[in-house]
Design an enzyme around this catalytic site. Structure first.
Site, mmCIF file in Angstrom:
data_model
loop_
_atom_site.group_PDB
_atom_site.id
_atom_site.type_symbol
_atom_site.label_atom_id
_atom_site.label_comp_id
_atom_site.label_asym_id
_atom_site.label_seq_id
_atom_site.Cartn_x
_atom_site.Cartn_y
_atom_site.Cartn_z
ATOM 1 N N SER A 180 12.509 -45.187 15.224
ATOM 2 C CA SER A 180 11.471 -46.339 15.781
ATOM 3 C C SER A 180 10.201 -45.345 15.904
ATOM 4 C CB SER A 180 11.932 -46.491 17.321
ATOM 5 O OG SER A 180 12.929 -47.316 17.085
ATOM 6 N N ARG A 196 11.163 -43.414 27.088
ATOM 7 C CA ARG A 196 11.132 -42.342 26.248
ATOM 8 C C ARG A 196 10.130 -41.177 26.597
ATOM 9 N NH1 ARG A 196 14.724 -45.240 25.461
ATOM 10 N NH2 ARG A 196 15.009 -46.521 23.788
ATOM 11 N N GLU A 233 6.100 -43.464 19.553
ATOM 12 C CA GLU A 233 7.305 -42.907 20.005
ATOM 13 C C GLU A 233 7.591 -41.325 19.190
ATOM 14 O OE1 GLU A 233 11.865 -44.026 20.198
ATOM 15 O OE2 GLU A 233 10.326 -45.745 20.756
#
Length: 298
Positions: A221, A172, A291
């Site tokens: 998320s 990510r 995130e």
């Protein structure tokens, strides 16, 4: 807010003090000092070329994985519109995708062309530019697995093509330069049957619907999965399921999602995330990393 004395002329749309809450999934947050929606690539490059180099620039896609803080965003927020939202199937099962194209458009275009391997993009709420920047992923696949290269406009206005290896991808995360805007990308697929591709997309969509609070104002998320752990399990074990702070809540359905139950401020949403991080650290010793991208001034 910094003072911007004069802005270059544009053919697209340039809005001062533009509210951003409606443009992000949390439906919360402040304004952009300037919101620029370029007419095309030349409009974008000309604007950046003539813009005072001291003025910060930030790209905004669908605003799905983002908290815009209540103090707003300094400088210019660039949002790519229809001119950057085309997807075309090329020879060799390659998809040519505009930086503003959604994951749903990419995957459905691939299906119609008999190209498999990008079905997972159906499940990521966002645009190609965001996927490339964040190495977006789901259901066992990541952008780095399918990206050939991408065209990026740097803050200086220079247009460069970066291969996957140039982006320094990790989980990510990429090393895309600050202020750079992804205007297009090529994804490598493989031959597939449209019916089988659709079936896989349906399976992914059903799985998301069953496990995630998709009908809520959420940011996707919230925390990265730490090595050897699932973020949602750590949050759950720390007793945070359903935890609230003002109008913000940890989802009962999926504990790695924060939701705006009605009129939460971005300050409340971010503070709730920090409280979750604190409780998880206390209960498991693991430090969760955000995130969700958090931008702007508190």
């Amino acid at each position: 807010m910094m003072v911007v004395s004069a802005l270059p002329g544009v053919r697209g749309k340039l809005t001062a003090n533009a509210p951003l809450a409606a443009l992000v999934w949390f439906k919360a947050g402040g304004t952009a000092q300037w919101l620029f929606e370029p007419a095309d690539l030349d409009d974008l490059r000309g604007f950046l070329r003539d813009l005072d180099p001291a003025v910060p620039v930030m790209a905004l896609g669908l605003g799905s994985n983002m908290i815009v803080r209540d103090g707003g965003v300094e400088g210019v927020v660039v949002r790519l519109g229809k001119a950057f939202a085309k997807v075309t199937a090329r020879e060799g099962h390659v998809l040519e995708c505009g930086g503003g194209a959604s994951g749903i458009l990419v995957s459905s275009t691939a299906r119609d062309a008999g190209i498999s391997g990008v079905e997972f993009l159906r499940s990521i709420p966002g645009t190609v530019g965001g996927f490339v920047r964040m190495n977006g992923g789901a259901y066992g696949s990541e952008v780095k697995d399918v990206l050939v290269d991408c065209d990026v406009v740097l803050r200086s206005d220079e247009l460069v093509t970066l291969a996957t290896a140039d982006l320094g991808y990790t989980y990510r995360h990429s090393e895309l330069p600050e202020g750079a805007i992804v205007v297009s990308a090529r994804f490598q697929g493989r031959p597939g049957e449209p019916a089988a591709i659709q079936a896989e997309m349906d399976r992914i969509a059903a799985s998301r619907e069953a496990s995630q609070p998709l009908r809520s104002k959420t940011g996707g998320s919230t925390f990265k999965n730490p090595d050897g752990h699932k973020a949602w399990e750590l949050v759950d074990r720390a007793g945070c399921r359903g935890l609230t702070m003002g109008g913000a809540q940890v989802s009962e359905k999926h504990t790695n999602f924060l939701i705006n139950t009605g009129d939460a401020t971005s300050t409340e949403i971010e503070a709730l995330g920090e409280e979750v991080r604190r409780r998880v650290k206390d209960s498991s010793g693991v430090t969760l990393e955000w995130e969700i991208q958090r931008v702007g001034r508190p």
